[in-house]
Design an enzyme around this catalytic site. Structure first.
Site, PDB file in Angstrom:
ATOM      1  N   LYS A   1      -7.466   7.085   9.908  1.00  0.00           N
ATOM      2  CA  LYS A   1      -8.926   7.141  10.047  1.00  0.00           C
ATOM      3  C   LYS A   1      -9.301   7.763  11.388  1.00  0.00           C
ATOM      4  O   LYS A   1      -8.678   7.467  12.406  1.00  0.00           O
ATOM      5  CB  LYS A   1      -9.522   5.738   9.946  1.00  0.00           C
TER       6      LYS A   1
ATOM      7  N   ASP B   1      -5.366   2.219  10.739  1.00  0.00           N
ATOM      8  CA  ASP B   1      -6.765   1.821  10.948  1.00  0.00           C
ATOM      9  C   ASP B   1      -6.886   1.204  12.345  1.00  0.00           C
ATOM     10  O   ASP B   1      -7.140   1.910  13.323  1.00  0.00           O
ATOM     11  CB  ASP B   1      -7.159   0.867   9.814  1.00  0.00           C
TER      12      ASP B   1
ATOM     13  N   PHE C   1     -13.924   3.250   3.586  1.00  0.00           N
ATOM     14  CA  PHE C   1     -12.935   2.429   2.895  1.00  0.00           C
ATOM     15  C   PHE C   1     -12.452   3.180   1.661  1.00  0.00           C
ATOM     16  O   PHE C   1     -13.236   3.527   0.786  1.00  0.00           O
ATOM     17  CB  PHE C   1     -13.525   1.075   2.500  1.00  0.00           C
TER      18      PHE C   1
ATOM     19  N   ASP D   1      -5.489  -0.416  -2.227  1.00  0.00           N
ATOM     20  CA  ASP D   1      -6.204  -1.302  -3.151  1.00  0.00           C
ATOM     21  C   ASP D   1      -7.560  -1.762  -2.637  1.00  0.00           C
ATOM     22  O   ASP D   1      -7.869  -1.663  -1.440  1.00  0.00           O
ATOM     23  CB  ASP D   1      -5.383  -2.558  -3.389  1.00  0.00           C
TER      24      ASP D   1
ATOM     25  N   GLY E   1       0.780  -1.241   0.000  1.00  0.00           N
ATOM     26  CA  GLY E   1       0.000   0.000   0.000  1.00  0.00           C
ATOM     27  C   GLY E   1       0.805   1.282   0.000  1.00  0.00           C
ATOM     28  O   GLY E   1       0.354   2.301  -0.506  1.00  0.00           O
TER      29      GLY E   1
END
Ligand code: 5GP
Ligand code: MG
Length: 189
Positions: free
Chosen positions: A136, A108, A157, A164, A49
Protein backbone atom coordinates in the site's frame (compact mmCIF):
# COMPACT_ATOMS: atom_id res chain seq x y z
CA UNK A 1 -19.69 -12.91 -5.58
CA UNK A 2 -18.79 -10.93 -8.74
CA UNK A 3 -21.69 -8.59 -8.00
CA UNK A 4 -19.92 -7.58 -4.76
CA UNK A 5 -16.96 -6.26 -6.70
CA UNK A 6 -16.62 -2.50 -6.92
CA UNK A 7 -13.53 -2.25 -9.10
CA UNK A 8 -10.83 -4.51 -10.51
CA UNK A 9 -7.51 -2.99 -9.43
CA UNK A 10 -5.21 -5.65 -10.91
CA UNK A 11 -6.52 -8.21 -13.35
CA UNK A 12 -5.42 -11.85 -13.60
CA UNK A 13 -3.31 -11.32 -16.71
CA UNK A 14 -1.33 -8.50 -15.09
CA UNK A 15 -0.85 -10.65 -11.99
CA UNK A 16 0.40 -13.60 -14.03
CA UNK A 17 2.85 -11.43 -15.94
CA UNK A 18 4.21 -9.84 -12.78
CA UNK A 19 4.54 -13.15 -10.93
CA UNK A 20 6.67 -14.40 -13.82
CA UNK A 21 8.86 -11.31 -13.64
CA UNK A 22 9.26 -11.63 -9.87
CA UNK A 23 10.22 -15.30 -10.19
CA UNK A 24 12.89 -14.49 -12.77
CA UNK A 25 14.26 -11.66 -10.65
CA UNK A 26 14.32 -13.76 -7.46
CA UNK A 27 15.94 -16.75 -9.17
CA UNK A 28 18.61 -14.55 -10.78
CA UNK A 29 19.43 -12.85 -7.46
CA UNK A 30 19.77 -16.11 -5.54
CA UNK A 31 21.80 -17.69 -8.35
CA UNK A 32 24.19 -14.76 -8.25
CA UNK A 33 24.48 -14.58 -4.49
CA UNK A 34 24.38 -18.18 -3.29
CA UNK A 35 26.89 -20.89 -4.02
CA UNK A 36 26.20 -24.01 -6.04
CA UNK A 37 24.64 -24.78 -9.39
CA UNK A 38 21.15 -24.91 -7.97
CA UNK A 39 20.90 -22.62 -4.94
CA UNK A 40 18.91 -23.84 -1.96
CA UNK A 41 16.46 -21.66 -0.09
CA UNK A 42 13.77 -21.92 2.55
CA UNK A 43 10.50 -20.37 1.52
CA UNK A 44 8.23 -19.11 4.28
CA UNK A 45 4.73 -18.29 3.02
CA UNK A 46 2.57 -16.36 5.43
CA UNK A 47 -0.83 -17.99 5.42
CA UNK A 48 -3.56 -17.72 4.50
CA UNK A 49 -3.35 -14.67 2.28
CA UNK A 50 -0.26 -15.70 0.31
CA UNK A 51 -1.60 -19.16 -0.56
CA UNK A 52 -2.44 -18.51 -4.20
CA UNK A 53 0.46 -16.14 -4.84
CA UNK A 54 2.99 -18.59 -3.47
CA UNK A 55 1.51 -21.50 -5.43
CA UNK A 56 1.97 -19.55 -8.66
CA UNK A 57 5.38 -18.18 -7.69
CA UNK A 58 7.10 -21.40 -6.58
CA UNK A 59 6.27 -23.23 -9.77
CA UNK A 60 8.32 -20.67 -11.63
CA UNK A 61 11.30 -20.71 -9.27
CA UNK A 62 13.96 -23.17 -10.46
CA UNK A 63 15.64 -23.40 -7.06
CA UNK A 64 15.95 -26.16 -4.48
CA UNK A 65 13.51 -25.18 -1.77
CA UNK A 66 11.65 -26.27 1.28
CA UNK A 67 8.38 -24.66 2.26
CA UNK A 68 7.82 -23.75 5.90
CA UNK A 69 4.41 -22.22 6.21
CA UNK A 70 3.51 -19.90 9.02
CA UNK A 71 0.20 -18.36 9.99
CA UNK A 72 0.19 -14.83 11.31
CA UNK A 73 -2.91 -13.15 12.57
CA UNK A 74 -3.28 -9.41 12.78
CA UNK A 75 -5.21 -7.89 15.62
CA UNK A 76 -7.24 -6.14 17.06
CA UNK A 77 -9.13 -7.51 14.14
CA UNK A 78 -10.13 -4.58 12.01
CA UNK A 79 -10.18 -5.38 8.37
CA UNK A 80 -8.16 -2.42 7.24
CA UNK A 81 -5.48 -2.15 9.88
CA UNK A 82 -3.43 -4.28 12.16
CA UNK A 83 -2.06 -2.88 15.39
CA UNK A 84 -0.08 -5.98 16.08
CA UNK A 85 0.69 -9.39 14.74
CA UNK A 86 0.86 -12.81 16.31
CA UNK A 87 2.38 -16.02 14.97
CA UNK A 88 0.10 -19.02 15.17
CA UNK A 89 1.68 -22.37 14.64
CA UNK A 90 5.32 -23.18 14.88
CA UNK A 91 8.31 -22.03 12.96
CA UNK A 92 11.13 -24.55 12.75
CA UNK A 93 13.39 -24.15 15.78
CA UNK A 94 16.64 -24.23 13.87
CA UNK A 95 17.17 -22.35 10.64
CA UNK A 96 20.89 -21.92 10.98
CA UNK A 97 22.62 -21.15 7.73
CA UNK A 98 19.40 -21.11 5.73
CA UNK A 99 18.56 -18.43 3.22
CA UNK A 100 14.93 -17.55 3.69
CA UNK A 101 12.43 -15.90 1.40
CA UNK A 102 9.27 -14.76 3.20
CA UNK A 103 6.23 -14.42 0.95
CA UNK A 104 3.18 -12.42 1.96
CA UNK A 105 0.12 -11.03 0.27
CA UNK A 106 0.25 -7.38 1.26
CA UNK A 107 2.42 -4.92 3.14
CA UNK A 108 0.31 -2.55 5.21
CA UNK A 109 1.50 -1.60 8.72
CA UNK A 110 4.62 -3.74 8.39
CA UNK A 111 3.93 -5.48 11.71
CA UNK A 112 3.66 -8.93 10.16
CA UNK A 113 6.92 -8.88 8.23
CA UNK A 114 8.83 -7.27 11.09
CA UNK A 115 7.68 -9.98 13.47
CA UNK A 116 8.38 -12.84 11.10
CA UNK A 117 11.79 -11.49 10.10
CA UNK A 118 12.82 -11.14 13.76
CA UNK A 119 11.69 -14.68 14.56
CA UNK A 120 13.55 -16.13 11.58
CA UNK A 121 16.77 -14.32 12.47
CA UNK A 122 16.42 -15.48 16.09
CA UNK A 123 16.40 -19.04 14.76
CA UNK A 124 19.68 -18.51 12.96
CA UNK A 125 18.63 -17.77 9.38
CA UNK A 126 21.65 -16.66 7.36
CA UNK A 127 19.55 -14.19 5.39
CA UNK A 128 15.90 -13.16 5.25
CA UNK A 129 14.40 -11.59 2.16
CA UNK A 130 10.80 -10.63 1.63
CA UNK A 131 8.49 -10.81 -1.35
CA UNK A 132 5.13 -9.05 -1.16
CA UNK A 133 2.51 -9.28 -3.83
CA UNK A 134 1.12 -5.85 -2.90
CA UNK A 135 2.32 -2.80 -1.03
CA UNK A 136 0.00 0.00 0.00
CA UNK A 137 1.21 3.47 -0.80
CA UNK A 138 1.00 4.62 2.79
CA UNK A 139 3.92 5.77 4.97
CA UNK A 140 4.06 2.65 7.18
CA UNK A 141 4.26 0.31 4.19
CA UNK A 142 6.56 2.46 2.07
CA UNK A 143 9.01 2.83 4.98
CA UNK A 144 9.27 -0.93 5.46
CA UNK A 145 12.01 -2.73 3.58
CA UNK A 146 10.77 -5.27 1.04
CA UNK A 147 13.12 -6.99 -1.38
CA UNK A 148 10.46 -7.76 -3.97
CA UNK A 149 7.11 -6.05 -4.47
CA UNK A 150 4.59 -7.10 -7.09
CA UNK A 151 2.44 -3.99 -7.22
CA UNK A 152 2.11 -0.72 -5.38
CA UNK A 153 -1.56 -0.01 -4.72
CA UNK A 154 -3.51 2.93 -3.30
CA UNK A 155 -4.68 2.85 0.32
CA UNK A 156 -7.80 0.78 -0.22
CA UNK A 157 -9.04 -2.50 1.23
CA UNK A 158 -8.55 -5.18 -1.40
CA UNK A 159 -9.54 -8.82 -1.77
CA UNK A 160 -9.01 -11.62 -4.25
CA UNK A 161 -6.04 -13.74 -5.40
CA UNK A 162 -5.79 -15.05 -1.84
CA UNK A 163 -6.79 -11.95 0.09
CA UNK A 164 -9.98 -12.20 2.10
CA UNK A 165 -12.77 -10.27 3.68
CA UNK A 166 -14.18 -12.20 6.63
CA UNK A 167 -12.66 -15.33 5.11
CA UNK A 168 -14.40 -14.88 1.75
CA UNK A 169 -13.33 -13.73 -1.73
CA UNK A 170 -9.92 -15.45 -1.70
CA UNK A 171 -10.91 -17.34 -4.82
CA UNK A 172 -11.47 -14.25 -6.95
CA UNK A 173 -8.85 -14.36 -9.70
CA UNK A 174 -8.30 -10.58 -9.78
CA UNK A 175 -7.34 -8.14 -7.01
CA UNK A 176 -10.43 -6.01 -6.45
CA UNK A 177 -12.16 -3.61 -4.10
CA UNK A 178 -15.58 -4.41 -2.69
CA UNK A 179 -18.70 -2.28 -2.75
CA UNK A 180 -19.24 -0.16 0.34
CA UNK A 181 -22.43 -2.01 1.34
CA UNK A 182 -20.50 -5.30 1.52
CA UNK A 183 -17.78 -3.90 3.78
CA UNK A 184 -18.53 -3.12 7.38
CA UNK A 185 -19.60 -6.42 8.88
CA UNK A 186 -16.63 -8.78 8.68
CA UNK A 187 -12.88 -8.69 8.95
CA UNK A 188 -9.80 -9.95 7.20
CA UNK A 189 -8.12 -12.96 8.75
P1 5GP B 1 0.62 -5.60 8.09
O1 5GP B 1 1.02 -6.53 9.20
O2 5GP B 1 1.72 -5.17 7.17
O3 5GP B 1 -0.21 -4.45 8.59
O4 5GP B 1 -0.46 -6.30 7.22
C1 5GP B 1 -0.33 -7.50 6.69
C2 5GP B 1 -1.62 -8.30 6.80
O5 5GP B 1 -2.80 -7.49 7.03
C3 5GP B 1 -1.82 -8.94 5.48
O6 5GP B 1 -1.12 -10.17 5.41
C4 5GP B 1 -3.32 -9.11 5.44
O7 5GP B 1 -3.67 -10.29 6.12
C5 5GP B 1 -3.87 -7.92 6.21
N1 5GP B 1 -4.24 -6.81 5.30
C6 5GP B 1 -3.70 -5.58 5.26
N2 5GP B 1 -4.29 -4.83 4.30
C7 5GP B 1 -5.22 -5.62 3.71
C8 5GP B 1 -6.16 -5.42 2.63
O8 5GP B 1 -6.27 -4.37 1.98
N3 5GP B 1 -6.95 -6.48 2.33
C9 5GP B 1 -6.90 -7.68 2.98
N4 5GP B 1 -7.73 -8.63 2.60
N5 5GP B 1 -6.02 -7.89 4.00
C10 5GP B 1 -5.20 -6.88 4.36
MG1 MG C 1 -1.89 -11.97 6.15
Amino acid sequence: MQQHVERVLIDREAIARRVGELAREIAADFRRELPGDVPEITLVPILTGSLIFVADLVRQLPLMMRLRMVTVSSYPGQATSSEGAKIEGRLPEDLSGQHVLVVDDILDSGNTIRLVRAELLKRGAASVRSCMLLRKQIPSAMAEHADYVGFEIPDAFVVGYGLDYDGYYRNLADVVTLKADILGEGEAT
